[in-house]
Scaffold this motif. Structure first.
Motif, PDB file in Angstrom:
ATOM      1  N   PHE A  30      16.072  -2.237   3.049  1.00  0.00           N
ATOM      2  CA  PHE A  30      15.990  -1.576   4.173  1.00  0.00           C
ATOM      3  C   PHE A  30      14.752  -1.195   4.986  1.00  0.00           C
ATOM      4  CE2 PHE A  30      20.645  -1.796   4.618  1.00  0.00           C
ATOM      5  CZ  PHE A  30      21.038  -1.615   3.506  1.00  0.00           C
ATOM      6  N   ARG A  31      14.645  -1.151   6.158  1.00  0.00           N
ATOM      7  CA  ARG A  31      13.537  -0.458   7.000  1.00  0.00           C
ATOM      8  C   ARG A  31      14.271   0.895   7.279  1.00  0.00           C
ATOM      9  NH1 ARG A  31       9.090  -2.210   8.601  1.00  0.00           N
ATOM     10  NH2 ARG A  31      10.120  -4.431   9.461  1.00  0.00           N
ATOM     11  N   LEU A  32      13.735   2.236   6.868  1.00  0.00           N
ATOM     12  CA  LEU A  32      14.589   3.269   7.700  1.00  0.00           C
ATOM     13  C   LEU A  32      13.967   3.627   8.972  1.00  0.00           C
ATOM     14  CD1 LEU A  32      14.827   5.341   4.229  1.00  0.00           C
ATOM     15  CD2 LEU A  32      16.679   3.792   5.414  1.00  0.00           C
ATOM     16  N   ALA A  33      14.775   4.122   9.963  1.00  0.00           N
ATOM     17  CA  ALA A  33      14.045   4.746  11.097  1.00  0.00           C
ATOM     18  C   ALA A  33      13.402   5.828  10.805  1.00  0.00           C
ATOM     19  CB  ALA A  33      15.487   4.911  11.884  1.00  0.00           C
ATOM     20  N   HIS A  73       0.906  -1.306   0.039  1.00  0.00           N
ATOM     21  CA  HIS A  73       0.071   0.327  -0.071  1.00  0.00           C
ATOM     22  C   HIS A  73       0.693   1.272  -0.021  1.00  0.00           C
ATOM     23  CE1 HIS A  73      -3.354  -2.483   0.761  1.00  0.00           C
ATOM     24  NE2 HIS A  73      -2.819  -3.161   1.555  1.00  0.00           N
ATOM     25  N   GLY A  74       2.056   1.065   0.128  1.00  0.00           N
ATOM     26  CA  GLY A  74       2.955   2.408   0.195  1.00  0.00           C
ATOM     27  C   GLY A  74       3.086   3.061  -0.834  1.00  0.00           C
ATOM     28  N   THR A  75       3.338   4.495  -0.883  1.00  0.00           N
ATOM     29  CA  THR A  75       3.627   5.343  -2.057  1.00  0.00           C
ATOM     30  C   THR A  75       5.080   4.746  -2.658  1.00  0.00           C
ATOM     31  OG1 THR A  75       4.801   6.968  -0.553  1.00  0.00           O
ATOM     32  CG2 THR A  75       2.604   7.467  -1.041  1.00  0.00           C
ATOM     33  N   PHE A  76       5.257   5.254  -3.737  1.00  0.00           N
ATOM     34  CA  PHE A  76       6.529   4.918  -4.429  1.00  0.00           C
ATOM     35  C   PHE A  76       7.379   6.059  -4.865  1.00  0.00           C
ATOM     36  CE2 PHE A  76       9.364   2.342  -6.998  1.00  0.00           C
ATOM     37  CZ  PHE A  76       9.860   3.292  -8.105  1.00  0.00           C
ATOM     38  N   ARG A 122       9.484   3.461  -0.283  1.00  0.00           N
ATOM     39  CA  ARG A 122       7.991   3.173  -0.119  1.00  0.00           C
ATOM     40  C   ARG A 122       7.630   3.454   1.240  1.00  0.00           C
ATOM     41  NH1 ARG A 122       5.890  -0.999  -2.732  1.00  0.00           N
ATOM     42  NH2 ARG A 122       4.134   0.198  -2.349  1.00  0.00           N
ATOM     43  N   GLU A 123       6.723   4.236   1.175  1.00  0.00           N
ATOM     44  CA  GLU A 123       6.173   4.967   2.483  1.00  0.00           C
ATOM     45  C   GLU A 123       4.687   4.646   2.887  1.00  0.00           C
ATOM     46  OE1 GLU A 123       8.811   9.011   1.886  1.00  0.00           O
ATOM     47  OE2 GLU A 123       7.999   8.666   3.711  1.00  0.00           O
ATOM     48  N   TYR A 124       4.382   4.258   4.137  1.00  0.00           N
ATOM     49  CA  TYR A 124       2.833   4.198   4.070  1.00  0.00           C
ATOM     50  C   TYR A 124       2.865   4.017   5.949  1.00  0.00           C
ATOM     51  CZ  TYR A 124      -1.628   1.450   4.473  1.00  0.00           C
ATOM     52  OH  TYR A 124      -2.780   1.267   4.868  1.00  0.00           O
ATOM     53  N   GLU A 125       2.107   5.120   6.376  1.00  0.00           N
ATOM     54  CA  GLU A 125       1.759   5.217   7.519  1.00  0.00           C
ATOM     55  C   GLU A 125       3.067   5.111   8.567  1.00  0.00           C
ATOM     56  OE1 GLU A 125      -2.770   3.331   7.600  1.00  0.00           O
ATOM     57  OE2 GLU A 125      -1.187   2.245   8.469  1.00  0.00           O
ATOM     58  N   GLY A 126       3.978   6.050   8.315  1.00  0.00           N
ATOM     59  CA  GLY A 126       5.421   6.152   8.956  1.00  0.00           C
ATOM     60  C   GLY A 126       6.247   5.165   8.787  1.00  0.00           C
TER      61      GLY A 126
END
Ligand code: TEU
Length: 591
Positions: free
Chosen positions: A588-591, A509-512, A527-531
């Motif tokens: 990676f998951r970014l902090a 569901h994340g943005t690209f 990719r970003e979604y709800e933080g």
């Protein structure tokens, strides 16, 4: 996520049944073989099986020429076995999507046999029949009603002496185009689709669905509407093997995304899908379509199809003469193309994500590097880049093992009508035979159609009989048995990517957002979604120690405590900006 868009977090696996697994020893894959291999698909983690056609067919185009939409061809098994496959998949929480070819039937279909029997037959108008071009003798070159070329070489019309008229076939003469202007045709197709859904099928992959509506012009003499000629001298962006662009017109503007296509697909949705519970999938194959039309096809508010297979990236290496006129292609070309489609469908619509299928050469040879030194890493890198895009990923059988092209050197090794016809036409047109073989070896569809390698035995565990096409020459070193238990294998890398899509909503569901868009080696995006933020970084080149210059691209991002979710170099724990090895990929998951 509503149940209606369940497919956003799903992964689809395409089975080309003829080459997947043979259970009865006739050398051709079948439904029994698929049923025997469901544990493998469940272990890979895929949610949906897209099954290429198993309907009754003379097999002129390996089943994409259907002579009975509601019978299973004995070559593949029986309707009872298909019911068994549906039940077995459902028991595992998986779904079955059937390939459906309704732009054309087989010439052996009863509908066509009736249609061709007489000009007055009630089904005459179920297909496209037209008299010879005025001023030309029927059956002679140039007498075809339009100057269209077939995707499988030669003219797109065949003369039928029985009634003195031509019939249209955008593909082989054995594949006459249905006339979708005729409501009786559409209703017959919808009724058949409904019967398949009632039988438990979970949806369809609609073959060349963007070709159903053709451009028509009124006939000043009051006859049937005319199909116009195409501009001569322009390459058919279809990517097909049209050689003689001095004789054949460019059909794409006349048959791709035609004037009534969206009307037809909205009608199909109303008649087949609208009243049914959520959980179905309808994916359209749309060669030569555009981002604009893809947005119309897949915008859920328009209720047409759920997603489409676009062809821009698989036409990048096609020159003016079509797919076998190979043009140079760079990683930047691929990155820019895929980015266009990510951006194009970001607000409305949905992408099918694919790099290979039964029509394409093996992606690791085409977009990666299939040399022994780089093959596995590049297969993993391509999978990482593709699977973490926004869209629904499609895995073509064997790509999860990193299977490369076969390395064909002779025409007698090939089986595909497209390649065999192209070879004959190209040689007849005076092209150099070795050059034609080289083009077929690089781009021919048989690359993806040699049997799935299950083990290292001579037939790869595919059959106990004589395989219909040769087994991959690397079967001893590239096969499922060697990979399913190896945590560092391409198979296991695919498993991890598929699991990540299931476990992390940001993937579905994340943005690209592409970063380093013009870097010729690094393919990187966020990719970003709800933080939640994922960063994908890959070195899509043979170069060593490639550094992704990310600092300007992701202000404020701290890379030191980025969590490596999936890497491709066993045992390494790199940060996003550590030098990348050739074809190394990292998530990676970014902090
Ligand atoms: O392929 C549609 C299509 O556009 C083909 O021309 C394809 O792009 C070409 O083979 C690649 O060079 C669909 C099916 O996937 C294909 O297997 C069938 O042969 C074709 O339609 C006709 O049904």
């Amino acid at each position: 996520m509503t149940a209606r868009d369940w497919w956003k977090s799903a992964v689809v696996y395409q089975v080309y049944p003829r080459s997947f697994a043979d259970s009865d020893g006739d050398g051709v894959g079948d439904l029994g073989g698929i049923i025997q291999r469901l544990d493998y698909l469940e272990r890979l983690g895929v949610d949906v099986v897209w099954l290429s056609p198993v309907y009754k067919s003379p097999m002129a185009d390996n089943g994409y020429d259907i002579s009975d939409y509601e019978e299973v061809d004995p070559l593949f098994g029986s309707l009872e076995q298909l019911d068994e496959l549906i039940a077995a998949l459902h028991e595992r929480g998986m779904k079955l999507v059937m390939d459906l070819v309704v732009n054309h039937t087989s010439a052996a279909h009863a509908w066509f046999q009736e249609s061709r029997s007489s000009k007055d037959d009630p089904k005459r108008d179920w297909y496209w029949w037209r008299p010879p071009r005025e001023g030309f003798e029927a059956g002679t070159p140039g007498a075809e009603p339009t100057n269209w070329g077939s995707a499988f070489s030669g003219p797109a019309w065949t003369f039928d002496p029985a009634t003195g008229e031509y019939y249209l076939h955008l593909f082989a003469p054995e594949q006459p185009d249905l006339n979708w202007e005729n409501p009786a045709v559409r209703q017959a197709v919808y009724a058949m689709m409904n019967r398949w859904l009632d039988r438990g099928v979970d949806g369809f992959r609609m073959d060349v669905v963007c070709l159903l509506s053709k451009v028509l012009e009124p006939d000043p003499d009051g006859g049937p509407p005319r199909l116009p000629d195409g501009h001569v001298g322009v390459r058919d962006p279809h990517g097909a093997g049209v050689i003689d662009t001095t004789r054949y017109g460019d059909t794409a503007p006349l048959v791709v995304n035609g004037p009534r296509i969206h009307e037809f697909l909205q009608e199909m949705h109303r008649e087949v899908f609208a009243g049914r519970p959520p959980g179905l999938l309808n994916v359209g194959e749309t060669p030569a379509t555009t981002v604009e039309h893809a947005r119309l096809y897949t915008d859920p508010a328009r209720a047409e199809v759920d997603m489409v297979f676009q062809f821009e990236h698989v036409d990048l290496d096609s020159g003016p003469g079509g797919k076998f006129d190979i043009a140079p292609m760079t990683m930047l070309d691929l990155k820019h193309s895929l980015n266009r489609w990510q951006e194009g469908l970001a607000e409305a619509g949905w992408n099918s994500l694919y790099l290979g299928n039964h029509d394409q050469p093996r992606c690791v040879s085409r977009f990666g590097n299939d040399a022994a030194e780089h093959r596995e890493q590049s297969a993993k890198a391509l999978a990482t880049v593709l699977h973490l895009h926004r869209g629904t990923p499609y895995v073509y059988q064997g790509d999860e093992l990193g299977l490369p092209n076969v390395g064909f050197t002779r025409i007698d090794q090939l089986r595909d009508i497209e390649s065999l016809n192209y070879h004959a036409s190209a040689l007849a047109a005076g092209r150099d035979a070795p050059e034609v073989i080289q083009a077929l070896s690089a781009k021919g569809r048989d690359n993806a159609r040699v049997p799935m390698p299950w083990d290292g035995s001579p037939s790869g565990g595919f059959t106990n009989g004589m395989p219909w096409i040769e087994v991959h020459p690397l079967v001893e070193e590239i096969n499922a048995a060697l990979q399913v238990d190896d945590p560092d294998s391409v198979f296991s890398h695919y498993q991890r990517l598929i699991a990540l899509r299931h476990d992390e909503p940001v993937v579905a569901h994340g943005t690209f957002r592409m970063v380093l868009l013009d870097d010729p080696q690094v393919y990187a995006y966020v990719r970003e979604y709800e933080g939640d933020r994922l960063l994908v970084v890959a070195n899509l080149s043979d170069a060593r120690d490639v550094v992704a210059e990310l600092s300007d691209e992701l202000p404020g991002a701290s890379y030191d405590d980025a969590e490596l979710l999936i890497g491709s170099v066993p045992g390494s724990k790199p940060t996003p900006t550590d030098p990348l090895a050739p074809w190394e990929s990292r998530v990676f998951r970014l902090a």
